[in-house]
Each structure stands twice: as structure tokens, then as C-alpha cells.
Design a protein around this motif. Structure first.
Motif, short mmCIF file in Angstrom:
data_model
loop_
_atom_site.label_atom_id
_atom_site.label_comp_id
_atom_site.label_asym_id
_atom_site.label_seq_id
_atom_site.Cartn_x
_atom_site.Cartn_y
_atom_site.Cartn_z
N LEU A 60 0.83 -1.20 0.00
CA LEU A 60 0.00 0.00 0.00
C LEU A 60 0.86 1.25 0.00
N SER A 61 0.30 2.34 -0.46
CA SER A 61 0.98 3.63 -0.32
C SER A 61 0.94 4.02 1.15
N PRO A 62 1.84 4.91 1.57
CA PRO A 62 1.81 5.34 2.97
C PRO A 62 0.46 5.91 3.40
N SER A 63 -0.16 6.70 2.56
CA SER A 63 -1.44 7.32 2.95
C SER A 63 -2.56 6.28 3.05
N THR A 64 -2.57 5.30 2.16
CA THR A 64 -3.60 4.26 2.21
C THR A 64 -3.41 3.38 3.44
N ALA A 65 -2.16 3.02 3.74
CA ALA A 65 -1.86 2.22 4.93
C ALA A 65 -2.31 2.98 6.18
N SER A 66 -1.98 4.26 6.25
CA SER A 66 -2.36 5.08 7.40
C SER A 66 -3.87 5.16 7.55
N SER A 67 -4.58 5.25 6.45
CA SER A 67 -6.04 5.31 6.48
C SER A 67 -6.62 4.01 7.05
N HIS A 68 -6.14 2.87 6.58
CA HIS A 68 -6.62 1.59 7.09
C HIS A 68 -6.32 1.45 8.59
N LEU A 69 -5.12 1.82 8.98
CA LEU A 69 -4.73 1.71 10.39
C LEU A 69 -5.55 2.65 11.27
#
Length: 99
Positions: free
Chosen positions: A52-61
Motif C-alpha cells: 500500500l501507499s503510505p497514505s492508504t496504509a495510514s487510512s486503514h490503520l
């Protein structure tokens, strides 16, 4: 809260993250800041494993954290995530009684 938790788990990527965090030592490489069961897994490792991109990973987390299913620990500029087993147990128990 239970509806938010169900929604948080209603995504394949977030379910995978929860599964991976159940066995952090078996799913991730060693980390610089100690025991993955104690502090969790660095967001960078989660991001790479999930591709995942950093922003997508952060969103899921963030969604999992708002639902109370994971906890974050900040060390310097790094954030580590681990499962909130107490909240997961309470969620499972409540789901069992309500369905």
C-alpha cells in the motif's frame, strides 16, 4: 461501537492486517525497537507487506484504531501498531450474545 468494529473488519486489507498482527514475529522481519508483541509492528512493515501507499496504509490503520481494534505506540518518528486483544475479546463476546 460494535457497528464501527464490524465496518472496520469489513475490508479484506484490514482483515489481513489484523491476521498478520496476531503473529507479528511470524509475519514481519525483526525491528529496531524491540519486541513486536510489546510495542507492535512499524507502520512501514505493514505498508510494505500490504503493498500500500503510505497514505492508504495510514487510512486503514486509523480506521482500525478508531474502532479500538489496534493500539499505536510512537517511538521517535516511528509508529508501531499492535492488536488490542481486550477489545477484540469484548467485541467477539458481544457479537456472540447479540447475534
Amino acid at each position: 461501537m460494535i457497528l464501527e468494529q464490524i465496518k472496520a473488519l469489513g475490508n479484506d486489507t484490514r482483515m489481513l492486517i489484523m491476521e498478520w498482527l496476531k503473529d507479528p514475529e511470524g509475519n514481519f522481519p525483526p525491528q529496531e525497537h524491540g519486541d513486536p508483541k510489546g510495542i507492535g509492528i512499524c507502520v512501514t512493515h505493514l505498508q510494505r507487506k500490504a503493498d500500500l501507499s503510505p497514505s492508504t496504509a495510514s487510512s486503514h490503520l486509523a480506521i482500525l484504531q478508531r474502532a479500538g481494534l489496534i493500539q499505536a505506540t510512537r517511538i521517535g518518528k516511528w509508529t508501531y501498531y499492535r492488536r488490542n486483544e481486550r477489545a477484540i475479546d469484548a467485541f467477539a463476546e458481544r457479537l456472540k450474545h447479540e447475534l
